[in-house]
Design a protein around this motif. Structure first.
Motif, PDB file in Angstrom:
ATOM      1  N   HIS A   1     -19.963  10.706 -18.728  1.00  0.00           N
ATOM      2  CA  HIS A   1     -18.819  11.218 -17.985  1.00  0.00           C
ATOM      3  C   HIS A   1     -17.425  10.818 -19.095  1.00  0.00           C
ATOM      4  N   GLY A   2     -17.697  10.012 -20.186  1.00  0.00           N
ATOM      5  CA  GLY A   2     -16.478   9.988 -21.042  1.00  0.00           C
ATOM      6  C   GLY A   2     -15.217   9.232 -20.323  1.00  0.00           C
ATOM      7  N   ALA A   3     -14.297   9.903 -20.638  1.00  0.00           N
ATOM      8  CA  ALA A   3     -12.948   9.497 -20.044  1.00  0.00           C
ATOM      9  C   ALA A   3     -12.743   9.447 -18.795  1.00  0.00           C
ATOM     10  N   VAL A   4     -13.582  10.242 -18.141  1.00  0.00           N
ATOM     11  CA  VAL A   4     -13.472  10.350 -16.534  1.00  0.00           C
ATOM     12  C   VAL A   4     -13.910   8.774 -15.910  1.00  0.00           C
ATOM     13  N   VAL A   5     -15.239   8.409 -16.409  1.00  0.00           N
ATOM     14  CA  VAL A   5     -15.459   7.200 -16.116  1.00  0.00           C
ATOM     15  C   VAL A   5     -14.407   5.813 -16.439  1.00  0.00           C
ATOM     16  N   ARG A   6     -13.835   5.990 -17.696  1.00  0.00           N
ATOM     17  CA  ARG A   6     -12.638   5.262 -17.942  1.00  0.00           C
ATOM     18  C   ARG A   6     -11.431   5.197 -16.980  1.00  0.00           C
ATOM     19  N   ASN A   7     -11.219   6.350 -16.806  1.00  0.00           N
ATOM     20  CA  ASN A   7     -10.008   6.479 -15.555  1.00  0.00           C
ATOM     21  C   ASN A   7     -10.537   5.904 -14.072  1.00  0.00           C
ATOM     22  N   THR A   8     -11.745   6.196 -13.951  1.00  0.00           N
ATOM     23  CA  THR A   8     -12.392   5.748 -12.479  1.00  0.00           C
ATOM     24  C   THR A   8     -12.105   4.133 -12.556  1.00  0.00           C
ATOM     25  N   LEU A   9     -12.594   3.425 -13.541  1.00  0.00           N
ATOM     26  CA  LEU A   9     -12.622   2.059 -13.630  1.00  0.00           C
ATOM     27  C   LEU A   9     -11.360   1.469 -13.514  1.00  0.00           C
ATOM     28  N   ALA A  10     -10.427   2.382 -14.272  1.00  0.00           N
ATOM     29  CA  ALA A  10      -8.901   1.941 -14.270  1.00  0.00           C
ATOM     30  C   ALA A  10      -8.309   1.735 -12.857  1.00  0.00           C
ATOM     31  N   CYS A  11      -9.112   2.789 -11.827  1.00  0.00           N
ATOM     32  CA  CYS A  11      -8.428   2.558 -10.484  1.00  0.00           C
ATOM     33  C   CYS A  11      -8.635   1.403 -10.022  1.00  0.00           C
TER      34      CYS A  11
END
Length: 394
Positions: A43-53
């Motif tokens: 899921h690419g960038a979506v995973v990075r953004n979710t982890l950042a949350c």
């Protein structure tokens, strides 16, 4: 970090990021663990953004298999992930590998660890629908991961029973509760810093909300279109309700559900929604219509009724508790079920966020990640075995 045990956490999709983030945070708090998040690129960038949350960043981001002609078939996806994860694990000193749920990344992570003779810990182990081909391929993935795992972290007692029926030894199972409860409540309390105007408008609106999602592979095509048409009917019948359709990353899936909804004034199509914003929306919704397994659990954290657009579910606890109802993907069935929910007294009143754990919550008490981290320590001989989530706690 000397003397700490290095634990690789495999994350491929947004739900995995959500459910494993609280476990990573708990491992970071221990004296013995060095958690390393490996993202597979599903899921690419979506995973990075979710982890950042959750204040997390991956240690390594692997390149996913690609297919110029469309979505990568499951066999090729799994093979590519297995190859890249196997290379990564061979190149590092890892003491245990954590995988979560039922994705191709989870299966590939478990297989790569098994081939490298590294202990496998399966978070959210033991869910079963009873049909190896539904949900496809997730049900089969879970069964295969169980055969490779050294420690099974079951979210509920029903999941433990499923594992025992498959022949898993009782002393290899810890009932933890579901980590998604920890995650969704924490995310829902994040302050709103949304920069997307439409999302900010939705969050500030006081009308009743219905959250809608659709993405499962077995529903691709006409079933998802029927879900979209059902939501269009409901939007006409209930003009004072706002229907928020959370987009899927796959453009063809997104188009299928949205094609009947674009001209509806009370339907919002905001595109992909950051996880903390989604959690806040869910916390103040009156109904969820979804084929997502994760949302079936997340909604339970807020006592939210769920219409499950599937013929069966491995999250049987929600159905048994009365929070979730299987409605399939026929337009008339979805509409009738929603009408029944809306007819309940007070449902369409604007709800204020309340305590996050209405009782009973079939998926746990919000302390699952702590038990998961402790169980990893026990597996490695570094911590006592945690107590199972008990009947009284759920």
């Amino acid at each position: 970090m000397s003397g700490r045990q290095r634990i690789a956490i495999v994350v491929g999709t947004r739900p995995e990021a959500v459910k494993l983030a609280p476990v990573v945070r708990e491992l970071q708090r221990t004296r013995w663990a060095e958690p390393a998040v490996l993202t597979t690129g599903q899921h690419g960038a979506v995973v990075r953004n979710t982890l950042a949350c959750f204040g997390l960043r991956p240690e390594a981001e692997l390149a996913p298999p690609a297919n110029a002609r469309g979505p990568v078939p499951v066999a090729e996806l799994t093979a590519g992930l297995l190859s890249s994860l196997g290379s990564r694990l061979r190149a590092t000193d890892v003491h245990a590998v954590l995988v979560q749920g039922d994705t191709s990344s989870a299966l590939a992570g478990a297989m790569a660890a098994f081939f490298a003779k590294i202990p496998v810990v399966h978070v959210e182990a033991g869910l079963r629908s009873g049909d190896a081909r539904s949900p496809f391929p997730e049900e089969a993935h879970r069964r295969m991961i169980a055969e490779l795992s050294d420690l099974h972290l079951a979210p509920t007692r029903a999941a433990r029973r499923n594992l025992r029926a498959q022949g898993v030894a009782a002393d290899r199972i810890v009932v933890t509760g579901n980590t998604v409860i920890d995650a969704v409540v924490a995310a829902s309390r994040n302050p709103c810093h949304c920069t997307v105007p439409e999302l900010r408008e939705i969050e500030q609106d006081s009308v009743p909300l219905v959250v809608v999602t659709a993405h499962r592979r077995e529903n691709w095509g006409e079933p998802i279109r029927r879900v979209g048409r059902a939501v269009a009917v409901l939007s006409r019948q209930y003009p004072d309700v706002t229907f928020v359709v959370a987009a899927h990353m796959n453009p063809s899936v997104r188009t299928a559900i949205e094609e009947s909804l674009r001209d509806r004034p009370n339907v919002r199509l905001p595109g992909p929604i950051p996880y903390d914003a989604f959690a806040r929306l869910l916390s103040r919704s009156v109904l969820a219509i979804t084929d997502s397994g994760g949302i079936q659990e997340e909604a339970a954290a807020f006592g939210l009724p769920i219409l499950v657009t599937r013929d069966n579910t491995e999250r049987t606890e929600g159905v048994d508790s009365g929070l979730a109802r299987l409605v399939g993907t026929e337009e008339t069935e979805i509409v009738a079920a929603a009408e029944k929910e809306f007819a309940r007294e007070g449902v369409l009143d604007v709800r204020k966020p309340d305590l996050p754990f209405p009782r009973p919550n079939p998926y746990g008490d919000g302390r699952a990640a702590r038990r998961c981290a402790a169980a990893c320590g026990w597996l490695l001989g570094l911590a006592p075995r945690p107590s199972d989530l008990t009947d009284q706690e759920t």
